[in-house]
Design a protein around this motif. Structure first.
Motif, mmCIF file in Angstrom:
data_model
loop_
_atom_site.group_PDB
_atom_site.id
_atom_site.type_symbol
_atom_site.label_atom_id
_atom_site.label_comp_id
_atom_site.label_asym_id
_atom_site.label_seq_id
_atom_site.Cartn_x
_atom_site.Cartn_y
_atom_site.Cartn_z
ATOM 1 N N ASP A 101 0.835 -1.417 0.043
ATOM 2 C CA ASP A 101 0.057 -0.172 0.021
ATOM 3 C C ASP A 101 0.833 1.240 0.019
ATOM 4 O O ASP A 101 0.252 2.372 -0.669
ATOM 5 C CB ASP A 101 -0.878 0.017 1.128
ATOM 6 N N ARG A 102 1.983 1.326 0.927
ATOM 7 C CA ARG A 102 2.936 2.501 0.794
ATOM 8 C C ARG A 102 3.384 2.671 -0.637
ATOM 9 O O ARG A 102 3.397 3.971 -1.173
ATOM 10 C CB ARG A 102 4.072 2.225 2.014
ATOM 11 N N ILE A 103 3.888 1.573 -1.215
ATOM 12 C CA ILE A 103 4.624 1.679 -2.496
ATOM 13 C C ILE A 103 3.536 2.346 -3.549
ATOM 14 O O ILE A 103 3.867 2.944 -4.345
ATOM 15 C CB ILE A 103 5.048 0.535 -3.070
ATOM 16 N N SER A 104 2.416 1.889 -3.548
ATOM 17 C CA SER A 104 1.395 2.310 -4.237
ATOM 18 C C SER A 104 1.091 3.811 -4.030
ATOM 19 O O SER A 104 0.860 4.420 -4.868
ATOM 20 C CB SER A 104 -0.013 1.545 -4.046
ATOM 21 N N GLN A 105 0.975 4.269 -2.879
ATOM 22 C CA GLN A 105 0.888 5.644 -2.691
ATOM 23 C C GLN A 105 1.940 6.402 -3.299
ATOM 24 O O GLN A 105 1.794 7.477 -3.992
ATOM 25 C CB GLN A 105 0.768 5.867 -1.325
ATOM 26 N N LEU A 106 3.350 6.086 -3.234
ATOM 27 C CA LEU A 106 4.442 6.558 -3.650
ATOM 28 C C LEU A 106 4.333 6.574 -5.165
ATOM 29 O O LEU A 106 4.883 7.442 -6.010
ATOM 30 C CB LEU A 106 5.517 5.917 -3.262
ATOM 31 N N LEU A 107 3.766 5.734 -5.717
ATOM 32 C CA LEU A 107 3.698 5.465 -7.452
ATOM 33 C C LEU A 107 2.369 5.827 -8.014
ATOM 34 O O LEU A 107 1.882 5.385 -8.924
ATOM 35 C CB LEU A 107 4.056 4.157 -7.711
ATOM 36 N N GLY A 108 1.512 7.050 -7.358
ATOM 37 C CA GLY A 108 0.453 7.240 -7.882
ATOM 38 C C GLY A 108 -0.823 6.281 -7.877
ATOM 39 O O GLY A 108 -1.734 6.610 -8.636
ATOM 40 N N GLY A 109 -0.820 5.484 -6.994
ATOM 41 C CA GLY A 109 -1.962 4.456 -6.857
ATOM 42 C C GLY A 109 -1.722 3.414 -7.688
ATOM 43 O O GLY A 109 -2.729 2.549 -7.595
ATOM 44 N N ILE A 110 -0.681 3.068 -8.205
ATOM 45 C CA ILE A 110 -0.620 1.945 -9.195
ATOM 46 C C ILE A 110 -0.553 0.703 -8.271
ATOM 47 O O ILE A 110 0.103 0.713 -6.857
ATOM 48 C CB ILE A 110 0.903 1.926 -9.799
ATOM 49 N N GLN A 111 -1.044 -0.420 -8.623
ATOM 50 C CA GLN A 111 -1.507 -1.502 -7.534
ATOM 51 C C GLN A 111 -0.114 -2.613 -7.560
ATOM 52 O O GLN A 111 0.145 -2.998 -8.866
ATOM 53 C CB GLN A 111 -2.661 -2.375 -7.859
ATOM 54 N N VAL A 112 0.411 -2.930 -6.476
ATOM 55 C CA VAL A 112 1.585 -3.884 -6.645
ATOM 56 C C VAL A 112 0.783 -5.139 -6.416
ATOM 57 O O VAL A 112 0.275 -5.395 -5.538
ATOM 58 C CB VAL A 112 2.537 -3.645 -5.425
ATOM 59 N N ILE A 113 1.129 -6.329 -7.501
ATOM 60 C CA ILE A 113 0.588 -7.435 -7.275
ATOM 61 C C ILE A 113 1.621 -8.573 -7.465
ATOM 62 O O ILE A 113 2.745 -8.331 -7.754
ATOM 63 C CB ILE A 113 -0.311 -7.726 -8.562
ATOM 64 N N TYR A 114 1.437 -9.730 -7.021
ATOM 65 C CA TYR A 114 2.135 -10.978 -7.175
ATOM 66 C C TYR A 114 1.466 -11.897 -8.060
ATOM 67 O O TYR A 114 0.413 -12.368 -7.766
ATOM 68 C CB TYR A 114 2.523 -11.566 -5.706
ATOM 69 N N ILE A 115 1.948 -12.397 -9.363
ATOM 70 C CA ILE A 115 1.276 -13.146 -10.183
ATOM 71 C C ILE A 115 1.998 -14.648 -10.060
ATOM 72 O O ILE A 115 3.141 -14.737 -10.454
ATOM 73 C CB ILE A 115 1.150 -12.636 -11.754
ATOM 74 N N GLU A 116 1.365 -15.705 -9.556
ATOM 75 C CA GLU A 116 2.022 -17.000 -9.115
ATOM 76 C C GLU A 116 2.564 -17.597 -10.830
ATOM 77 O O GLU A 116 3.765 -18.077 -10.999
ATOM 78 C CB GLU A 116 1.002 -17.781 -8.730
ATOM 79 N N GLU A 117 1.573 -17.339 -11.675
ATOM 80 C CA GLU A 117 2.136 -17.986 -12.842
ATOM 81 C C GLU A 117 3.162 -17.290 -13.692
ATOM 82 O O GLU A 117 3.848 -18.021 -14.461
ATOM 83 C CB GLU A 117 0.784 -18.145 -14.037
ATOM 84 N N LEU A 118 3.530 -16.352 -13.379
ATOM 85 C CA LEU A 118 4.637 -15.534 -14.117
ATOM 86 C C LEU A 118 5.678 -15.215 -13.248
ATOM 87 O O LEU A 118 6.716 -14.819 -13.805
ATOM 88 C CB LEU A 118 4.009 -14.137 -14.777
ATOM 89 N N GLN A 119 5.719 -15.559 -12.080
ATOM 90 C CA GLN A 119 6.680 -14.928 -11.250
ATOM 91 C C GLN A 119 7.247 -16.261 -10.495
ATOM 92 O O GLN A 119 6.525 -17.355 -10.249
ATOM 93 C CB GLN A 119 6.426 -14.028 -10.210
ATOM 94 N N PRO A 120 8.426 -16.133 -9.908
ATOM 95 C CA PRO A 120 9.023 -17.415 -9.219
ATOM 96 C C PRO A 120 8.409 -17.606 -7.933
ATOM 97 O O PRO A 120 7.640 -16.650 -7.183
ATOM 98 C CB PRO A 120 10.637 -17.149 -9.132
ATOM 99 N N LEU A 121 8.406 -18.894 -7.626
ATOM 100 C CA LEU A 121 7.797 -19.247 -6.160
ATOM 101 C C LEU A 121 8.656 -18.717 -5.169
ATOM 102 O O LEU A 121 9.350 -19.531 -4.483
ATOM 103 C CB LEU A 121 7.482 -20.558 -5.877
ATOM 104 N N LEU A 122 8.352 -17.530 -4.628
ATOM 105 C CA LEU A 122 9.125 -16.766 -3.365
ATOM 106 C C LEU A 122 8.322 -17.199 -2.128
ATOM 107 O O LEU A 122 7.334 -17.181 -1.991
ATOM 108 C CB LEU A 122 9.095 -15.412 -3.782
ATOM 109 N N THR A 123 9.204 -17.199 -1.250
ATOM 110 C CA THR A 123 8.381 -17.352 0.325
ATOM 111 C C THR A 123 8.052 -15.900 0.730
ATOM 112 O O THR A 123 8.324 -15.020 0.143
ATOM 113 C CB THR A 123 9.438 -17.952 1.104
ATOM 114 N N LEU A 124 7.172 -15.984 1.726
ATOM 115 C CA LEU A 124 6.845 -14.607 2.223
ATOM 116 C C LEU A 124 7.925 -13.678 2.775
ATOM 117 O O LEU A 124 7.907 -12.669 2.336
ATOM 118 C CB LEU A 124 5.830 -14.768 3.439
ATOM 119 N N GLU A 125 8.787 -14.434 3.127
ATOM 120 C CA GLU A 125 9.906 -13.383 3.800
ATOM 121 C C GLU A 125 10.820 -12.997 2.777
ATOM 122 O O GLU A 125 11.116 -11.769 2.748
ATOM 123 C CB GLU A 125 10.789 -14.440 4.534
ATOM 124 N N GLU A 126 10.988 -13.830 1.762
ATOM 125 C CA GLU A 126 11.618 -13.300 0.536
ATOM 126 C C GLU A 126 11.132 -12.127 -0.187
ATOM 127 O O GLU A 126 11.763 -11.234 -0.460
ATOM 128 C CB GLU A 126 12.058 -14.519 -0.534
#
Length: 484
Positions: free
Chosen positions: A309-334
């Motif tokens: 949410d903080r990143i979104s506010q700094l970038l004009g409201g753009i939504q930060v998303i995570y797409i399982e099919e297109l991104q590596p399987l990261l852990t929550l910590e990573e």
């Protein structure tokens, strides 16, 4: 008579040379080390599509190599393979450092050789890899210097030799194999019976899998149960049985899983998408620890959402998303560390984005890229190391195109689903699906062309749209999306 004697002597010499060029299985593995280093799936952790293609192609390649070593092996079926090969740095002398961090290229080739040495050379040459190291392998069974000196000498026999002796001309065989292109109809003719046999054998296990999945989902009130890899049905049933035993032995540790998705994968933990990951190589003790840590994971997940949410506010409201099919399987910590690092960089740069000016747009963070890009589905792919000024310019320049792509994505997803449903119904398929590495545009093109055909072979089958032809161990038919 003299001509006949000369032909006989040449035949003996040819056999001697072929014997002296025989590779053992161990030699073949050693000779292919540069190839395995260039395509091994473990090096494609940041590229799930390419990793899956290489995994499947390696399975088929290993099967081909195993068949070549079987006594009396005579079948001759050209096998087409596709690999993503990591690119070499042009001036690197160290093999371990000779590949760039994220560069790779797609290579397709057809295997049609009948001996290990020719197959190894074809693979290395197709991938533009050096073959010089093969000379140092112990592939010469003849102690004579004359034989050694002829190993690498190309021999071109006159055409009359083959017509007189009746031997097959290897050049003509090679040209014929290259001209033969596998078609969907011919491949289904050759493989339908094998697929039907495997499918019938797997049906009881498929029913058992559905029963186990349904019972565990209801018992634990899970949202879903998934698998990261395309393991066989028997393997999946075994994993569910293992989870079921843990439920019976330690029901108290599973009280916090309600509403979540369980994913069987390579390691245990919680994924960036908030799914509970159970490593298939881990024992119950490791799984129990993960379930016990769930309350802490949920707290970290809230902090992660706050960062997004903080990143979104700094970038004009753009939504930060995570797409399982297109991104590596990261852990929550990573993933949290990635977001935190990117947020600190943005906060320090103070980019002048107008509040809510980019609402409705989406972006994903990638740690293996150096330049921002725009995906065909409309989301921005932003490197974590991207210069803030470059990031600002790129988003402003591509904002309108991103909105158009997002709109096109919705239309494409609807079209894809409609074509899958129509194709499933027309061919009476039990299931039609695609690999994650196949895009929606490719799936749409494939289904449109399938619907123009009459394919009675497919009735009751499981059809997977992939990048190659294959019959999976449980009877699923895999065909390339761009079949001929």
């Amino acid at each position: 008579f003299y001509y006949f004697i000369r032909l006989c002597l040449e035949k003996i010499l040819l056999q001697s040379i072929l014997q002296s060029r025989t590779l053992s299985g161990a030699d073949a593995i050693n000779a292919l080390r540069p190839f395995y280093f260039a395509v091994h799936p473990d090096f494609f952790g940041q590229h799930p599509k390419e990793r899956e293609v290489n995994e499947n192609s390696l399975k088929r390649l290993n099967g081909y190599l195993e068949n070549l070593q079987k006594p009396g092996f005579r079948s001759f079926k050209p096998t087409q393979l596709t690999f993503y090969v990591r690119e070499r740095e042009p001036n690197s002398s160290n093999v371990q450092e000779s590949f760039s961090a994220s560069g790779f290229r797609a290579v397709s080739f057809t295997l049609h050789t009948r001996d290990l040495l020719s197959t190894v050379l074809d693979i290395l040459n197709s991938c533009s890899l050096s073959t010089e190291h093969i000379q140092s392998l112990n592939v010469n069974s003849q102690p004579h210097k004359e034989a050694k000196s002829t190993v690498n000498r190309p021999i071109k026999w006159d055409k009359t030799y083959y017509s007189f002796t009746g031997f097959k001309d290897p050049e003509e065989e090679l040209e014929q194999a290259q001209r033969v292109e596998t078609t969907l109809i011919s491949w289904l003719d050759d493989n339908e019976a094998s697929a039907v046999k495997k499918l019938k054998k797997s049906l009881p296990l498929r029913k058992e899998l559905e029963r186990l999945k349904f019972e565990l989902s209801c018992q634990l009130q899970l949202s879903d149960i998934r698998w990261q890899r395309s393991w066989g049905i028997a393997h999946r049933c075994s994993q569910l049985h293992s989870l079921g035993r843990l439920v019976q032995q330690r029901p108290e540790v599973l009280k916090n899983v309600k509403g979540h998705t369980v994913v069987f994968t390579d390691r245990s933990g919680m994924s960036a998408a908030g799914h509970i990951m159970l490593g298939t190589m881990d024992v119950h003790h490791h799984w129990t620890k993960i379930f016990e840590r769930l309350p802490n994971y949920y707290k970290l997940q809230k902090r992660l959402l706050f960062l997004e949410d903080r990143i979104s506010q700094l970038l004009g409201g753009i939504q930060v998303i995570y797409i399982e099919e297109l991104q590596p399987l990261l852990t929550l910590e990573e993933y949290y560390e990635t977001l935190d690092s990117f947020y600190n960089k943005l906060r320090d740069s103070r980019l002048p984005f107008h509040p809510r000016s980019l609402r409705g747009l989406q972006m994903i963070l990638e740690s293996d890229r150096y330049a921002p890009s725009l995906h065909e589905f409309g989301h921005f792919m932003i490197p974590t190391v991207c210069d803030p000024a470059t990031l600002q310019w790129f988003i402003f320049a591509k904002a309108q195109e991103a909105r158009e792509n997002l709109k096109r994505k919705e239309e494409m997803m609807i079209t894809e689903k409609e074509l899958i449903d129509t194709s499933t119904e027309k061919f009476s398929l039990d299931r039609l699906y695609k690999e994650p590495s196949v895009s929606s545009a490719q799936m749409i093109d494939c289904c449109k062309r399938l619907l123009e055909e009459s394919l009675p072979y497919l009735q009751g089958m499981h059809l997977c749209i992939s990048h190659f032809y294959s019959v999976l161990q449980d009877g699923d038919l895999c065909i390339p999306w761009n079949w001929k």
